[in-house]
Motif scaffolding. Structure first.
Motif, PDB file in Angstrom:
ATOM      1  N   PHE A 119      -0.373  13.221   2.185  1.00 58.03           N
ATOM      2  CA  PHE A 119      -1.415  13.696   1.266  1.00 58.03           C
ATOM      3  C   PHE A 119      -0.798  14.806   0.419  1.00 58.03           C
ATOM      4  O   PHE A 119      -0.263  15.782   0.930  1.00 58.03           O
ATOM      5  N   ALA A 120      -0.890  14.662  -0.902  1.00 53.35           N
ATOM      6  CA  ALA A 120      -0.233  15.600  -1.811  1.00 53.35           C
ATOM      7  C   ALA A 120      -0.987  16.920  -1.922  1.00 53.35           C
ATOM      8  O   ALA A 120      -2.220  16.968  -1.804  1.00 53.35           O
ATOM      9  N   ALA A 121      -0.251  17.984  -2.146  1.00 56.71           N
ATOM     10  CA  ALA A 121      -0.849  19.308  -2.335  1.00 56.71           C
ATOM     11  C   ALA A 121      -1.727  19.325  -3.582  1.00 56.71           C
ATOM     12  O   ALA A 121      -1.478  18.609  -4.549  1.00 56.71           O
ATOM     13  N   ASN A 122      -2.782  20.143  -3.501  1.00 56.02           N
ATOM     14  CA  ASN A 122      -3.690  20.392  -4.643  1.00 56.02           C
ATOM     15  C   ASN A 122      -4.415  19.136  -5.115  1.00 56.02           C
ATOM     16  O   ASN A 122      -4.784  19.032  -6.284  1.00 56.02           O
ATOM     17  N   GLN A 123      -4.617  18.182  -4.214  1.00 59.03           N
ATOM     18  CA  GLN A 123      -5.325  16.947  -4.548  1.00 59.03           C
ATOM     19  C   GLN A 123      -6.512  16.759  -3.614  1.00 59.03           C
ATOM     20  O   GLN A 123      -6.506  17.253  -2.477  1.00 59.03           O
ATOM     21  N   VAL A 124      -7.546  16.060  -4.087  1.00 53.76           N
ATOM     22  CA  VAL A 124      -8.690  15.743  -3.231  1.00 53.76           C
ATOM     23  C   VAL A 124      -8.739  14.259  -2.893  1.00 53.76           C
ATOM     24  O   VAL A 124      -9.562  13.829  -2.090  1.00 53.76           O
ATOM     25  N   LYS A 125      -7.849  13.471  -3.508  1.00 53.72           N
ATOM     26  CA  LYS A 125      -7.815  12.038  -3.253  1.00 53.72           C
ATOM     27  C   LYS A 125      -6.383  11.599  -2.973  1.00 53.72           C
ATOM     28  O   LYS A 125      -5.428  12.178  -3.492  1.00 53.72           O
ATOM     29  N   ASP A 126      -6.254  10.580  -2.150  1.00 51.23           N
ATOM     30  CA  ASP A 126      -4.953   9.956  -1.931  1.00 51.23           C
ATOM     31  C   ASP A 126      -5.172   8.449  -1.877  1.00 51.23           C
ATOM     32  O   ASP A 126      -6.283   7.975  -1.614  1.00 51.23           O
ATOM     33  N   THR A 127      -4.117   7.709  -2.149  1.00 46.18           N
ATOM     34  CA  THR A 127      -4.213   6.254  -2.146  1.00 46.18           C
ATOM     35  C   THR A 127      -3.226   5.664  -1.145  1.00 46.18           C
ATOM     36  O   THR A 127      -2.030   5.975  -1.188  1.00 46.18           O
ATOM     37  N   ILE A 128      -3.735   4.835  -0.264  1.00 51.99           N
ATOM     38  CA  ILE A 128      -2.900   4.113   0.696  1.00 51.99           C
ATOM     39  C   ILE A 128      -2.545   2.764   0.090  1.00 51.99           C
ATOM     40  O   ILE A 128      -3.423   2.030  -0.365  1.00 51.99           O
ATOM     41  N   GLU A 129      -1.285   2.446   0.086  1.00 53.19           N
ATOM     42  CA  GLU A 129      -0.821   1.175  -0.472  1.00 53.19           C
ATOM     43  C   GLU A 129      -0.519   0.200   0.662  1.00 53.19           C
ATOM     44  O   GLU A 129       0.287   0.486   1.549  1.00 53.19           O
ATOM     45  N   ILE A 130      -1.195  -0.931   0.617  1.00 57.23           N
ATOM     46  CA  ILE A 130      -0.990  -1.973   1.626  1.00 57.23           C
ATOM     47  C   ILE A 130      -0.464  -3.215   0.928  1.00 57.23           C
ATOM     48  O   ILE A 130      -1.084  -3.712  -0.018  1.00 57.23           O
ATOM     49  N   LYS A 131       0.661  -3.713   1.374  1.00 56.78           N
ATOM     50  CA  LYS A 131       1.205  -4.943   0.816  1.00 56.78           C
ATOM     51  C   LYS A 131       0.802  -6.099   1.731  1.00 56.78           C
ATOM     52  O   LYS A 131       1.061  -6.062   2.939  1.00 56.78           O
ATOM     53  N   VAL A 132       0.118  -7.089   1.170  1.00 53.64           N
ATOM     54  CA  VAL A 132      -0.300  -8.255   1.962  1.00 53.64           C
ATOM     55  C   VAL A 132       0.463  -9.482   1.476  1.00 53.64           C
ATOM     56  O   VAL A 132       0.809  -9.595   0.297  1.00 53.64           O
ATOM     57  N   PHE A 133       0.735 -10.388   2.404  1.00 52.69           N
ATOM     58  CA  PHE A 133       1.577 -11.549   2.122  1.00 52.69           C
ATOM     59  C   PHE A 133       0.803 -12.850   2.306  1.00 52.69           C
ATOM     60  O   PHE A 133      -0.051 -12.959   3.194  1.00 52.69           O
ATOM     61  N   ASN A 134       1.141 -13.807   1.476  1.00 54.72           N
ATOM     62  CA  ASN A 134       0.552 -15.142   1.587  1.00 54.72           C
ATOM     63  C   ASN A 134       1.576 -16.060   2.250  1.00 54.72           C
ATOM     64  O   ASN A 134       2.214 -16.888   1.610  1.00 54.72           O
ATOM     65  N   LYS A 135       1.725 -15.904   3.567  1.00 52.47           N
ATOM     66  CA  LYS A 135       2.691 -16.703   4.315  1.00 52.47           C
ATOM     67  C   LYS A 135       2.008 -17.797   5.122  1.00 52.47           C
ATOM     68  O   LYS A 135       2.417 -18.951   5.090  1.00 52.47           O
TER      69      LYS A 135
END
Length: 224
Positions: A99-115
């Motif tokens: 979580f970055a300093a001086n921020q109120v939001k963060d984004t989680i990146e999820i990579k999904v696969f079509n296997k």
């Protein structure tokens, strides 16, 4: 007199403890998923809306309650194995996020696969867990459900307006040919005149190529 002095001392000590508790509470930082964990608000992705795609990125937002960070700090996720049906090979996710300093939001990146998703739907269920920097926030927002599949389904942007004014009833065959005609998988963000132009070209391509529905009936569009 000694009795009063004792009582005053007790009251002052209690006030000091109470103040410490308030300060501790105020300094505690909580994290929660911005999207509540209820079925209707699950994050959804269908690979059928992205022909040829073998992987996609899904972003999940997290919100901070409490004092802003002065320095970057890590927070921890866990996968609820009892509620998750996705295989580990179906996704890629770092369970330790920053979580970055001086921020109120963060984004989680999820990579999904079509296997292994042909005609199959799976769920990934995430939770925020406590660590030295953060505690889980609002109880109903401590978890997030991500659903993804490769099952033909009507995309959200193909809503009542699109159906009535431009493309008519959604069918897998019509959607496939729409993409073949336009090279577009999503009309979100397009202006009315742009959508009309795209759909008129699609209508012309249907006529030129003789495209039909799966049952052999004409592929019809209301756009004029």
């Amino acid at each position: 007199m000694k009795k009063y002095i004792f009582l005053i001392s007790v009251l002052l000590a209690a006030w000091a403890c109470s103040e410490d508790e308030i300060n501790n509470y105020q300094s505690t930082r909580y994290l929660y998923f911005s999207k509540p964990e209820v079925l209707d608000s699950a994050t959804f992705l269908s690979f059928s809306h992205y022909p040829g795609a073998t992987e996609k990125i899904i972003n999940i937002e997290v919100t901070l309650i409490g004092d802003l960070l002065e320095e970057n700090a890590s927070y921890q996720l866990e996968i609820d194995q009892d509620s998750t049906t996705a295989d580990p090979s179906d996704y890629e996710l770092d369970l330790t996020q920053t979580f970055a300093a001086n921020q109120v939001k963060d984004t989680i990146e999820i990579k999904v696969f079509n296997k292994n998703l042909a005609n199959k739907e799976v769920t990934l269920y995430l939770r925020i867990v406590e660590n030295e920097y953060f505690s889980p926030g609002l109880k109903k927002n401590r978890a997030a459900r991500i659903i993804f599949n490769d099952i033909a389904s009507q995309p959200l942007w193909w809503d009542d307006d699109i159906e009535t004014l431009f493309l008519g009833t959604w069918t897998p065959e019509k959607y496939e040919k729409f993409i073949e005609s336009s090279g577009i998988t999503d009309l979100s963000g397009y202006e009315f005149t742009e959508i009309r132009k795209i759909c008129l070209q699609f209508k012309e391509d249907i006529r030129t190529h003789g495209w039909k529905e799966a049952d052999g009936s004409p592929m019809e569009l209301p756009v004029n």
